[in-house]
Scaffold this active site. Structure first.
Site, PDB file in Angstrom:
ATOM      1  N   TRP A  48      25.409  13.632  51.705  1.00  0.00           N
ATOM      2  CA  TRP A  48      25.735  15.038  52.017  1.00  0.00           C
ATOM      3  C   TRP A  48      27.071  15.142  52.760  1.00  0.00           C
ATOM      4  O   TRP A  48      27.638  16.220  52.878  1.00  0.00           O
ATOM      5  CB  TRP A  48      24.627  15.669  52.876  1.00  0.00           C
ATOM      6  CG  TRP A  48      24.584  15.169  54.316  1.00  0.00           C
ATOM      7  CD1 TRP A  48      24.623  13.871  54.736  1.00  0.00           C
ATOM      8  CD2 TRP A  48      24.520  15.964  55.501  1.00  0.00           C
ATOM      9  NE1 TRP A  48      24.565  13.806  56.112  1.00  0.00           N
ATOM     10  CE2 TRP A  48      24.488  15.082  56.613  1.00  0.00           C
ATOM     11  CE3 TRP A  48      24.454  17.332  55.741  1.00  0.00           C
ATOM     12  CZ2 TRP A  48      24.416  15.520  57.934  1.00  0.00           C
ATOM     13  CZ3 TRP A  48      24.373  17.764  57.061  1.00  0.00           C
ATOM     14  CH2 TRP A  48      24.356  16.863  58.132  1.00  0.00           C
ATOM     15  N   GLU A 107      18.517  11.729  62.057  1.00  0.00           N
ATOM     16  CA  GLU A 107      17.718  10.630  61.510  1.00  0.00           C
ATOM     17  C   GLU A 107      16.872   9.930  62.561  1.00  0.00           C
ATOM     18  O   GLU A 107      16.221   8.930  62.268  1.00  0.00           O
ATOM     19  CB  GLU A 107      18.636   9.633  60.785  1.00  0.00           C
ATOM     20  CG  GLU A 107      19.294  10.266  59.567  1.00  0.00           C
ATOM     21  CD  GLU A 107      20.085   9.286  58.718  1.00  0.00           C
ATOM     22  OE1 GLU A 107      20.348   8.168  59.178  1.00  0.00           O
ATOM     23  OE2 GLU A 107      20.432   9.654  57.576  1.00  0.00           O
TER      24      GLU A 107
HETATM   25  C1  BGC Z   1      24.057   9.689  59.231  1.00  0.00           C
HETATM   26  C2  BGC Z   1      23.937  10.525  57.981  1.00  0.00           C
HETATM   27  C3  BGC Z   1      25.097  10.236  57.060  1.00  0.00           C
HETATM   28  C4  BGC Z   1      25.208   8.755  56.776  1.00  0.00           C
HETATM   29  C5  BGC Z   1      26.400   8.396  55.935  1.00  0.00           C
HETATM   30  C6  BGC Z   1      24.195   8.224  58.852  1.00  0.00           C
HETATM   31  O1  BGC Z   1      24.415   7.486  59.997  1.00  0.00           O
HETATM   32  O2  BGC Z   1      22.939   9.845  60.062  1.00  0.00           O
HETATM   33  O3  BGC Z   1      23.920  11.891  58.332  1.00  0.00           O
HETATM   34  O4  BGC Z   1      24.948  10.932  55.882  1.00  0.00           O
HETATM   35  O5  BGC Z   1      25.314   8.070  57.996  1.00  0.00           O
HETATM   36  O6  BGC Z   1      27.572   8.705  56.589  1.00  0.00           O
END
Ligand code: BGC
Length: 731
Positions: free
Chosen positions: A339, A469
């Protein structure tokens, strides 16, 4: 000023080889090569390599315990040999076999032209000495070409210098690093190699069934050699030779005749000076529409240009590839698209280079069939885009922080909507975008449900993970619901224009769900709830957590992290960022203060959001501090892992912090408003926006905002107020 376009070793945090390689990557959206040591010596260091956007291998994901619908395959971008490094042989002696003296005099990334310029003083073990200079670039005119001009001068001998590149594949160094970091890939991907002609080899993957042609041409005095570049040196005379590495587009079939014929024509007509001239034109054009000039702390101007440069050079441009989380600068996140593109990177392109934005968005329509299949597999209607992917299929092996981030569907719809609003390109929506928006809207209706919330019938979306996350599988993530609402409303708007693409029944369902979307709010604290249960959890014991235990994801089991109120990144705060008119200032400040206290910024996607909202709520000092971390993130290696690739979303975030934050870009009705929120440390800011074909240069200083139309497109009007600029569009 000119110097702010040159990135040199003295500008960056340290000189560890892997870190430098990332920062000095050259790319053109098709191929990216890490800025490794040019002249290979006996001390082999670093992690050099070349990446081709979208060229990947698959391998089945082995689960300890499998469950229905889990992603089936890993997808990993292939690490091709280093196409930059050379081995020198002087009168029969090789640079990688003996201890030579190689002194680097100049090494810089010339961002004004998209080149690396470097120069070395060399002395062999036998006492031959000479100066070796190189100028190299990944061509924007012909993205299949990486070319270098090598010049030898000041030699104290006459004799032969051979310049070679080792382009043989399947070497140990082509394998991805084996590290204990889930953010880095680990895969051995052997390729099948077939000789194609005297210049090219065909490299084929096994499972993903892709192939490319790969090879080189060397030119000295107009004569071609396909193995090496041989220079006959006369003492003290200058001598120049050229190398062209060819990395074809990914071939649709192994015998893709038209593509191969075109490549042949290109190889037969290679001319360095012409490619160089075109390169300069590309970069002139790029900076003319995308540069940002600002005053402020040392390095800031250069840091911002570095971010813009990386954004420009790493975007896929052929509608079948996208923008990997690390661009083509490293192996972090396996070359996957997230995203990040839609929410952090696309605004920059939409407002400055809409053609690139269009091809990035077209990629989503290209993988729509896979997204529809995925929804079907999960027994849902419409389409569900993969959380992380190259070929469109889901590649996330850990679904709580992967597939469950269904917000990606609404993020994609949001980016199409922004594109249409800013460019006025309705044709693209008709032909490409509308279907994506309708299919994602269909998904929400089948995935969510009407439930009873606070005594009312409301639309709920349960069992999802929001952007944060560190909090997984929750009900009614605020951001997801707000974005789904926006996705549904946009679908309704488009349905009015293209009624033949949907049914009446769908339209009324979408309206109903959008109108009655549940947005969790804590009446007592008077703040947005990140999700139904976030505020009920115990707050993470920040006081007792040693500094070295961040990022938490490398030190705690997910089960421990999920139990607490702790956010890896901005989540609930993304809603006021994107929909500023729906929240009053006091509300945003309450949300900000609360969520700032529980956010670790372990994700690089976080700080820019905090900077923008601080700008918009008059917290200038905070806005500036978060911005500086964002602006210089990779140049100071703030996250500590730039060796695996740049943080591309954060680079987009630095553009957002400037334009959405300091310049307060927002909309009132159909008017675009620029507002002066400059912090004390920055006294001037100037940038360009492309609004429906009008190029508008905008200037801010401590007391005013000014706008000037520098190229006219569809009718607009500018109105300058004291500390505001209003851009009015003709409907
Ligand atoms: C983040 C995500 C992101 C991904 C790739 C992760 O550490 O939590 O939001 O899409 O990295 O950059």
């Amino acid at each position: 000023m000119k110097n702010d376009f040159l990135l040199q070793m003295s500008d960056i945090q340290n000189t560890t080889p892997e870190y430098m390689e990332t920062l000095f990557t050259l790319s053109n959206g098709h191929m990216g090569l890490r800025g490794s040591d040019l002249i290979q010596d006996i001390h082999k260091t670093g992690n050099p390599g070349t990446f081709v956007n979208g060229f990947y291998e698959k391998k089945p994901i082995i689960y300890g315990e499998w469950a229905y619908g889990y992603a089936e395959n890993h997808q990993t971008i292939i690490k091709l040999p280093d196409i930059r490094g050379i081995i020198l042989t002087v009168n029969g002696h090789r640079s990688d076999e003996e201890e030579w003296m190689i002194k680097k005099d100049t090494f810089m990334l010339n961002m004004a032209k998209g080149l690396i310029e470097e120069s070395y003083q060399i002395q062999t073990i036998n006492g031959e000495s000479f100066r070796f200079s190189a100028e190299s670039f990944t061509s924007f005119e012909h993205s299949e070409i990486y070319t270098s001009k090598y010049t030898i001068s000041d030699s104290n001998f006459s004799g032969e210098i051979v310049i070679e590149k080792d382009l043989s594949v399947n070497k140990k160094s082509d394998h991805h690093s084996e590290v204990d970091d889930p953010r880095v890939a680990s895969m051995k991907s052997d390729l099948t190699v077939e000789k194609y002609d005297e210049r090219l080899e065909q490299l084929k993957t096994h499972k993903s069934q892709q192939s490319i042609l790969f090879g080189q041409v060397n030119l000295v005095n107009g004569k071609a050699n396909y193995k090496s570049l041989i220079l006959d040196i006369k003492k003290n005379e200058k001598m120049t030779g050229y190398n062209f590495v060819i990395v074809s587009e990914i071939l649709k079939q192994t015998k893709d005749r038209p593509a191969i014929n075109e490549l042949n024509r290109l190889i037969n007509d290679l001319e360095y000076e012409l490619l160089l001239k075109k390169q300069e034109e590309y970069f002139n054009e790029f900076w003319a529409v995308s540069d940002i000039e600002l005053s402020g702390q040392d390095k800031l101007q250069k840091g911002i240009r570095f971010n813009l440069f990386q954004l420009f050079q790493n975007a896929g441009r052929n509608s079948t590839t996208n923008f990997a989380a690390k661009g083509l600068t490293g192996e972090g996140y396996e070359g996957h698209y997230f995203w990040d593109t839609e929410m952090y990177i696309l605004p920059f392109f939409i407002y400055t280079q809409p053609d690139i934005a269009k091809s990035l968005l077209t990629y989503r329509s290209y993988v729509l069939p896979q997204a529809k299949k995925r929804a079907e597999k999960l027994h849902q209607k419409g389409a569900l885009f993969a959380w992380r992917t190259i070929d469109g299929d889901e590649a996330s092996a850990y679904y709580p922080a992967g597939t469950a981030q269904v917000h990606i569907n609404a993020d994609i719809s949001h980016a199409f909507q922004l594109y249409e609003r800013v460019t006025g390109d309705h044709q693209f929506m008709k032909e490409t975008g509308a279907e994506v928006v309708f299919e994602t809207a269909r998904f929400w209706l089948s995935f969510g449900h009407f439930g009873n919330k606070e005594g009312q019938r409301q639309f709920c979306i349960d069992g999802v993970t929001g952007p944060d996350e560190y909090t997984a599988l929750v009900n009614n993530n605020y951001y997801t619901n707000k974005m789904a609402q926006s996705n549904l409303s946009y679908a309704v708007e488009l349905a009015g224009q293209y009624p033949e693409m949907i049914t009446e029944f769908e339209n009324s369902q979408w309206q109903d769900a959008a109108r009655n979307m549940y947005l969790p709010y804590d009446e007592k604290k008077q703040i947005i709830k990140q999700d139904d249960s976030f505020l009920d959890k115990e707050v993470w014991p920040f006081e007792e957590t040693p500094k070295e235990n961040y990022p938490l994801l490398l030190h705690y089991h997910p089960m421990i992290i999920y139990k607490y109120q702790v956010s890896k990144q901005a989540d609930g705060l993304l809603a006021p960022l994107l929909f500023p008119n729906d929240y009053d200032k006091e509300q945003i400040i309450r949300d900000y203060n609360y969520y700032e206290g529980v956010t670790t910024h372990d994700s690089s996607l976080s700080r820019s959001v905090f900077s923008i909202l601080a700008s918009r709520t008059g917290q200038k000092k905070k806005a500036y501090n978060y911005f500086m971390d964002t602006a210089l993130m990779d140049i100071v290696d703030l996250q500590g892992n730039a060796k695996d690739g740049v943080h591309a979303a954060n680079m987009g975030g630095s553009w957002l912090s400037l334009i959405y934050g300091f310049a307060g870009l927002s909309y009132q009705g159909s008017d675009l408003i620029i507002e002066n929120n400059l912090p004390d440390e920055i006294s001037n800011l100037a940038f360009t926006l492309n609004l429906r074909g009008n190029l508008i240069k905008i200037y801010l200083d401590n007391c005013k905002v000014r706008g000037k139309i520098i190229q006219k497109g569809k009718f607009i009007q500018l109105e300058e107020l004291d500390n505001q600029l209003i851009v009015r569009f003709n409907k």
